[in-house]
Enzyme design. Structure first.
Site, short mmCIF file in Angstrom:
data_model
loop_
_atom_site.label_atom_id
_atom_site.label_comp_id
_atom_site.label_asym_id
_atom_site.label_seq_id
_atom_site.Cartn_x
_atom_site.Cartn_y
_atom_site.Cartn_z
N LYS A 128 0.87 -1.18 0.00
CA LYS A 128 0.00 0.00 0.00
C LYS A 128 0.91 1.23 0.00
O LYS A 128 2.03 1.16 0.51
CB LYS A 128 -0.86 0.02 1.27
CG LYS A 128 -2.13 0.80 1.13
CD LYS A 128 -3.23 -0.06 0.58
CE LYS A 128 -4.48 0.70 0.27
NZ LYS A 128 -5.56 -0.22 -0.11
N ASP A 168 -6.84 4.02 -4.89
CA ASP A 168 -7.48 3.83 -3.59
C ASP A 168 -8.15 5.17 -3.29
O ASP A 168 -8.38 5.95 -4.24
CB ASP A 168 -6.42 3.44 -2.53
CG ASP A 168 -7.04 2.85 -1.26
OD1 ASP A 168 -7.43 1.68 -1.30
OD2 ASP A 168 -7.16 3.55 -0.24
N1 GLU Z 1 -7.15 -0.25 -3.33
C1 GLU Z 1 -7.85 -1.46 -3.65
C2 GLU Z 1 -7.86 -2.39 -2.44
O1 GLU Z 1 -7.87 -1.91 -1.33
C3 GLU Z 1 -7.33 -2.10 -4.92
C4 GLU Z 1 -5.90 -2.53 -4.90
C5 GLU Z 1 -5.38 -3.02 -6.25
O2 GLU Z 1 -6.16 -3.18 -7.17
O3 GLU Z 1 -4.18 -3.23 -6.31
O4 GLU Z 1 -7.93 -3.58 -2.53
#
Ligand code: GLU
Length: 448
Positions: A128, A168
């Protein structure tokens, strides 16, 4: 207190080491409740220091992001990428731009992402990243300059088989375009290093809808197995009218459910006969707020400023899809008292731990975000597959794969919860099933 002295020791150590990282510690505390059922049965976990190794991200990159605003003023933000675990695949997870972003929140999200990605059954590690930059109210040029300054550092640490970011909170199609475009320029290569791209340049059909649709496929599977019933006619409350909440509302409506209440940062709206989902989706697409936009079209709709009042409204199912810590113990009690039978997390950890415990003790079925909202990252993997093979799949094809993945995630959580003697505890099932895959991979790969 856990049964296992190993877990008590580790939690205490983490609390002493990172006293200020409250979100991260909360995530560990909850995760350890599930680990308490398996650490003694599997001595390999302690002998190989698996949990000690899982408590520290493989890498954290922190960097300065300096940029110039439209008034020619120099602005400075902090950028981060937490590359949490790569045992089962390259680092994968979103980038968040929000003023609340700090290391504790990103570590907690990256930790959760590791197990979420594991549950999809796909080869995806966990990560993240983000910045305390708030895109709200900024001009397109300001957002572009910020994204370029952010990528000017991040590009060194990512790549199509190293780390593949996505969107996100605060990072949507516009931000992804600027971030991807600058990565491509710096590296002189077109690779699927970002997911959530526009279909015009390598994005996957259904990726924007995937998290919201996936939540409904998961809810459908829960209703079928636990209640032998279907979603048609059920009354839903959904918080957050962003990318996730609005698409969850759309799919719920398509499946014949009644979306009776919705909220966003400015308040909530409620209609016991069902809200007009088309209008809600239009408002979300324009990134406007429900109050006053929805009220302009339907002035008689019940509404209020206090977002948490949404959870006081009668419903059968609650889908918290906004952000972390939206449902506290008090809201949990209101939900139960007003008939809610199912809480399915669309956001990442929107339910506080005391509320989760209350649901478990009071027969409200609870599904954690790491299972229920995995549809987004799952379709990100489908986007990566299309990019790697230079193919484009139809919306129907992607949607069908998404549905199968969500049904499999539910099955794993349900069967694992059963196996460990708590058939209604899907959070336990998700934590154990997600962990086991990462643990087996770590064990096989030795001490690295
Ligand atoms: N931000 C999204 C999550 O919390 C997607 C993450 C992604 O597709 O890499 O899963």
């Amino acid at each position: 207190m856990y049964k296992s002295p190993y877990l008590n020791r580790l939690l205490l150590k983490t609390k002493n080491q990172y006293p200020e990282q409250k979100e991260f510690i909360q995530a560990i505390e909850e995760f350890f409740e599930a680990m308490d059922l398996i650490v003694e049965q599997k001595p390999d976990i302690e002998a190989n220091a698996i949990l000690e190794r899982l408590l520290i991200p493989e890498r954290i990159v922190t960097f300065k992001v300096a940029w110039v605003d439209d008034a020619n003023k120099v602005r400075v933000n902090t950028g981060y990428r937490v590359q949490y675990n790569s045992a089962i695949g390259p680092y994968k997870g979103g980038i968040r731009f929000d003023k609340s972003v700090n290391l504790s929140i990103l570590k907690f999200l990256a930790f959760e992402q590791t197990f979420k990605n594991s549950l999809t059954g796909l080869p995806l590690g966990g990560a993240k990243g983000g910045s305390d930059f708030n895109p709200r109210g900024k001009s397109d040029n300001e957002v572009m300059r910020f994204c370029q300054a952010f990528m000017a550092e991040l590009y060194r640490h990512i790549g199509p088989s190293t780390d593949i970011p996505a969107g996100d909170l605060g990072v949507g199609a516009r931000e992804i375009g600027y971030l991807f475009g600058y990565y491509k320029k710096l590296k002189n290569e077109w690779s699927g290093v970002f997911t959530g791209k526009d279909v015009a340049y390598g994005g996957s059909l259904i990726r924007p809808e995937a998290t919201g649709y996936g939540i409904l496929y998961f809810t459908e599977a829960m209703l079928k197995v636990y209640f032998k019933s279907e979603i048609k006619g059920k009354r839903l409350l959904i918080s957050g009218n962003g990318k996730v909440g609005s698409m969850a509302a759309l799919k719920a409506h398509e499946m014949g459910a009644l979306v009776v209440g919705m909220s966003d940062i400015e308040g909530y709206i409620y209609n016991p006969d069902g809200l007009d989902v088309d209008t809600i989706v239009k408002i979300a697409r324009k990134q406007k707020t429900l109050r006053p936009q929805y009220l302009t079209v339907y002035p008689d709709t019940l509404s209020g400023e206090d977002v948490s009042d949404l959870w006081k409204m009668p419903c059968d199912i609650a889908l918290p899809c906004a952000t972390q810590d939206e449902i506290n113990l008090e809201s949990a009690k209101h939900l139960k008292a007003n008939g809610c039978q199912l809480v399915v997390e669309g956001a990442n950890r929107p339910t506080e731990l005391p509320a989760i415990r209350y649901f478990n003790e009071n027969s409200v079925l609870f599904a954690p975000g790491k299972a229920a909202n995995a549809g987004g990252v799952a379709v990100s993997n489908l986007e990566m597959s299309q990019n790697a093979t230079y193919l484009v799949w139809s919306a129907e094809e992607v949607d069908a794969k998404l549905k199968t993945i969500m049904q499999n995630i539910f099955k794993q959580c349900y069967e694992t919860a059963h196996k460990y003697g708590q058939p209604n505890n899907l959070a336990l099932g998700a934590n154990i099933a997600g962990f086991l895959r990462v643990y087996k991979a770590m064990l096989a790969q030795g001490i690295v």
